[in-house]
Scaffold this active site. Structure first.
Site, short mmCIF file in Angstrom:
data_model
loop_
_atom_site.label_atom_id
_atom_site.label_comp_id
_atom_site.label_asym_id
_atom_site.label_seq_id
_atom_site.Cartn_x
_atom_site.Cartn_y
_atom_site.Cartn_z
N ARG A 57 0.81 -1.22 0.04
CA ARG A 57 -0.08 0.07 -0.14
C ARG A 57 1.11 1.19 -0.04
NH1 ARG A 57 -3.01 3.01 4.73
NH2 ARG A 57 -4.47 4.39 3.49
N ARG A 73 -9.25 14.64 13.23
CA ARG A 73 -8.86 15.76 12.09
C ARG A 73 -10.10 16.54 11.88
NH1 ARG A 73 -6.99 11.72 7.62
NH2 ARG A 73 -6.35 10.40 9.13
#
Ligand code: AMP
Length: 397
Positions: A91, A241
């Site tokens: 990934r 976030r």
């Protein structure tokens, strides 16, 4: 083929060994605190018990050595020799504009990935460290890079460009890239198949809501917009976030609190979202749900703000595609939180959406949660990024 799927962070290594023919996960695990005191490896063979071992792991090469040792352990391992591993799928977080699809990782490609490091300074160097460490131990096994940004490379310019001086795009590639692309691609394609839609002729909105969260608009099998931007900070309210904020907030807080840009970005990335909205109570959606149910003011605030942002993006993406055939929920929160899905779908009556409360309570499998007469199908599709990486790797090798 046996595909070794790797997700390397700066101090972690997550892995799965997947049989690409049967799509069975043969074993999986995680090395944590690489290069930090208190290292740990966990390993679970398919159908077996999870094993955990505390062991110092000075670097990623040592982590791979421990993982291969676990995979080949005569008692609990699933292979006898490294030669049984046919390919490795890594990934990779940021492929910039260079990678619109997965690629075989040769020296030239690795150089090109390194040239994107500025765009993802925390993630890309860690991914590359993983690739080099893996190469050291398995020099003859083909390796493939599957990029988080690749699926979003089909966004049109009007969706990816920021309205700031164009020279910054030309000089540095400052634009919206989007992330979670492997998940958005997997879920949208799988949803089309599950719902009997023609993927090449469909309008699908994917809500990937986990600790990190993003939404994408997928028209005729191609991403046309997504909520994350140059970095994974833009868009939805996430665990820690903030998602979208007016950049003017930064100057205001810099003046009031004496924060520099590093402290401000740390606040937006690590201290905001659910954690910030609940005054540091929790970044975990399960805690927020518990509090929401019992009427805790902070949790109600966090839950409502989270859902409202999702609702706004769904509206925007239905407009961007001039309609929508299906809305899919995926990832930790999207798959498990019936409350979040209910609160979001409550706002979608204007699209002719109605939800079946009983179906919405179910968990675990692909499931349609809208009623048969709903104008837009709403479904839950568990994501499987590792399987998507294994499929891509097998396809390229
Ligand atoms: P992910 O980043 O996809 O692993 O998702 C992590 C998030 O999923 C966390 O905020 C968890 O609280 C949330 N989550 C996991 N299981 C559940 C559950 N059963 N109900 C609600 N939220 C959940």
């Amino acid at each position: 083929m046996k595909i070794f799927v790797i997700n390397c962070g700066s101090s972690s290594l997550k892995f799965q060994l997947i049989d690409s023919e049967t799509e069975q996960c043969l074993a999986k695990g995680l090395c944590e605190r690489i290069g930090i005191d208190g290292g740990m490896i966990s390993y679970t063979p398919d159908g077996g018990e999870k094993e955990k071992k505390n062991v110092d792991i000075p670097n990623h090469t040592e982590a791979f050595r421990l993982v291969l040792e676990a995979l080949m352990n005569p008692a609990t391992g699933v292979i006898k020799s490294v030669d049984e591993i046919d390919a490795v799928g890594h990934r990779m977080v940021h492929g910039g504009e260079k990678f619109a699809c997965s690629v075989i990782l040769n020296d030239e490609v690795l150089e090109a990935v390194a040239s994107c490091n500025d765009l993802a300074p925390l993630h890309n160097p860690a991914n590359l460290t993983g690739v080099y460490a893996c190469k050291e131990l398995m020099p003859n096994v083909p390796m493939v890079g599957v990029f988080d940004t690749a699926f979003h490379q089909t966004m049109p310019e009007e969706a990816y460009i920021y309205a700031i001086p164009y020279e910054y795009y030309k000089k540095y590639g400052v634009r919206r890239y989007g992330f979670h692309g492997t998940s958005h691609a997997f879920v949208s394609e799988h949803a089309a198949e599950f719902l009997g839609l023609d993927y090449e002729n469909s309008k699908i909105i994917v809500c990937h809501i986990g600790n990190g969260a993003s939404i994408s608009a997928v028209k005729n099998g191609k991403c046309v917009d997504t909520s994350m931007g140059l970095t994974p900070l833009e868009g939805l309210v996430m665990g820690t976030r903030s998602g979208d904020v007016d950049p003017g907030v930064l100057e205001f807080l810099a003046n009031k609190e004496g924060m520099d840009i590093k402290a401000l970005l740390n606040m937006l990335n690590k201290k905001s979202g659910l954690l910030g909205l609940t005054d540091n109570l929790s970044s975990d959606n399960r805690d927020i749900e518990d509090g929401y149910r019992s009427g805790d003011e902070a949790c109600v605030r966090a839950m409502k703000a989270t859902c409202y942002r999702v609702v706004k993006y769904i509206g925007a993406y239905a407009a961007a595609m001039n309609g929508v055939d299906a809305i899919c929920f995926t990832a930790g929160v999207g798959e498990n939180s019936s409350i979040l899905r209910e609160l979001v779908c409550e706002h979608l009556g204007y699209l002719g959406i109605t939800i079946d409360p009983e179906e919405n309570k179910k968990r675990g499998d692909d499931n349609v949660i809208s009623t048969p007469d709903s104008k837009v199908k709403v479904c839950v599709i568990p994501t499987n990024e590792e399987l998507a990486i294994a499929r891509e790797t097998a396809r390229l090798v």
